[in-house]
Each structure stands twice: as C-alpha cells, then as structure tokens.
Scaffold this active site. Structure first.
Site, mmCIF file in Angstrom:
data_model
loop_
_atom_site.group_PDB
_atom_site.id
_atom_site.type_symbol
_atom_site.label_atom_id
_atom_site.label_comp_id
_atom_site.label_asym_id
_atom_site.label_seq_id
_atom_site.Cartn_x
_atom_site.Cartn_y
_atom_site.Cartn_z
ATOM 1 N N GLU A 102 1.025 9.944 -7.171
ATOM 2 C CA GLU A 102 -0.197 9.809 -6.366
ATOM 3 C C GLU A 102 0.111 9.639 -4.887
ATOM 4 O O GLU A 102 -0.615 10.159 -4.039
ATOM 5 C CB GLU A 102 -1.011 8.603 -6.856
ATOM 6 N N VAL A 103 1.137 8.871 -4.581
ATOM 7 C CA VAL A 103 1.466 8.610 -3.175
ATOM 8 C C VAL A 103 2.639 9.519 -2.775
ATOM 9 O O VAL A 103 3.727 9.438 -3.380
ATOM 10 C CB VAL A 103 1.833 7.134 -2.946
ATOM 11 N N HIS A 107 9.018 7.066 -4.268
ATOM 12 C CA HIS A 107 9.100 5.662 -4.677
ATOM 13 C C HIS A 107 9.574 5.570 -6.111
ATOM 14 O O HIS A 107 9.225 6.397 -6.946
ATOM 15 C CB HIS A 107 7.740 4.951 -4.530
HETATM 16 P P1 DGP Z 1 2.545 6.990 -8.307
HETATM 17 O O1 DGP Z 1 1.505 7.346 -9.307
HETATM 18 O O2 DGP Z 1 3.938 7.072 -8.914
HETATM 19 O O3 DGP Z 1 2.421 7.748 -7.010
HETATM 20 O O4 DGP Z 1 2.345 5.440 -7.993
HETATM 21 C C1 DGP Z 1 1.758 4.956 -6.849
HETATM 22 C C2 DGP Z 1 1.680 3.467 -7.004
HETATM 23 O O5 DGP Z 1 1.415 2.907 -5.731
HETATM 24 C C3 DGP Z 1 0.565 2.978 -7.932
HETATM 25 O O6 DGP Z 1 1.163 2.289 -9.033
HETATM 26 C C4 DGP Z 1 -0.270 2.044 -7.089
HETATM 27 C C5 DGP Z 1 0.593 1.783 -5.891
HETATM 28 N N1 DGP Z 1 -0.146 1.623 -4.636
HETATM 29 C C6 DGP Z 1 -1.055 2.481 -4.117
HETATM 30 N N2 DGP Z 1 -1.520 2.030 -2.949
HETATM 31 C C7 DGP Z 1 -0.868 0.855 -2.702
HETATM 32 C C8 DGP Z 1 -0.911 -0.094 -1.651
HETATM 33 O O7 DGP Z 1 -1.642 0.049 -0.661
HETATM 34 N N3 DGP Z 1 -0.110 -1.185 -1.765
HETATM 35 C C9 DGP Z 1 0.729 -1.374 -2.839
HETATM 36 N N4 DGP Z 1 1.471 -2.485 -2.851
HETATM 37 N N5 DGP Z 1 0.803 -0.495 -3.859
HETATM 38 C C10 DGP Z 1 0.011 0.603 -3.790
#
Ligand code: DGP
Length: 121
Positions: A102-103, A107
């Site tokens: 998603e991001v 990571h």
């Molecule tokens: P992925 O689906 O692998 O891209 O996981 C993205 C993760 O990032 C998801 O588990 C939620 C986390 N996440 C999204 N936005 C934020 C944020 O603003 N802060 C933090 N600490 N985590 C976030």
C-alpha cells in the site's frame, strides 16, 4: 520506477508526520505500525528513496543493503524477539500490486510477541 516524495513514509522520514519510533541509524528508521496485526508489529524502512524491494535491490549500495538487513536484526533484538534472546518473529516485504503493497516506500514488517500463524491467507 518513480518514487513518490509525498508517500506517507517519506513524510515520516522528513518528520512531517509523527511516528512511534523504535530505532534509527544512518540506514534505517523503525517504528510501530499504526494498524498492528500482531502483539508486536514494527516496520523497518531504508532511509533512501526506494519504492519496493526490487527497486532497492537494483539501485541501493552494498552498504545500504547490509544496513537494512542488519537493521532488522538490531530491531528484533531491541524488541526482545530475536531468536537468540526471544521466541522469533516473521519479517515480510509486500511488493507492488499482487504483493499487497500500500505504501510505495520499501518497508519490512516485523511481526512477533505471539505465534504469527500461516504465512499466506
Ligand atoms: P503495506 O500493505 O505492506 O504497504 O503496509 C503498509 C503498512 O503501513 C500498513 O500495515 C499500515 C502502515 N501505515 C500506513 N500509514 C501509516 C502511518 O502513517 N504511520 C504508521 N506508523 N504506519 C502506517
């Protein structure tokens, strides 16, 4: 593969958005996931601008690659879940569309603190 400077993790790296920090060094930043899926759910990101694992593997320096892999171990130790001092953990990196990413900043998720369960749904 173009990097979006406005993705949420880029903003966290620039201190524009807060995070619950676990660890930081020259190569990585680690913080708790905002939406934890297990008792312990940490994220580890490289400081460089890499969209996903493929982008990282093809463009990152050897020092950055070693820094990220070693960073995962340092953070697992800090969380007391590494296999030498704790009961272990799972680390995964979702890559692009089919991987469920998603991001768009590379990571690794670190899940632990309890049995993590099946590797895929
Ligand atoms: P992925 O689906 O692998 O891209 O996981 C993205 C993760 O990032 C998801 O588990 C939620 C986390 N996440 C999204 N936005 C934020 C944020 O603003 N802060 C933090 N600490 N985590 C976030």
């Amino acid at each position: 593969m173009s990097y979006d400077n406005n993705n949420i993790f880029a903003k966290i790296l620039r201190n524009e958005i807060p995070c619950e920090k676990i660890y930081e060094d020259e190569y990585v930043l680690s913080f708790y996931d905002v939406n934890p899926q297990k008792k312990i759910h940490a994220l580890v990101i490289p400081k460089g601008k890499y969209v996903n694992l493929d982008d990282f593997t093809s463009k990152a320096t050897s020092d950055e690659i070693v820094g990220l892999i070693k960073g995962i171990n340092i953070i697992a130790k800090k969380l007391n879940i590494s296999s030498d001092i704790g009961k272990g953990y799972r680390t995964i990196a979702n890559v692009s569309e089919h991987g469920g990413q998603e991001v768009p900043h590379l990571h690794f998720h670190i899940f632990g603190g309890e049995k993590v369960g099946k590797i895929v749904e």
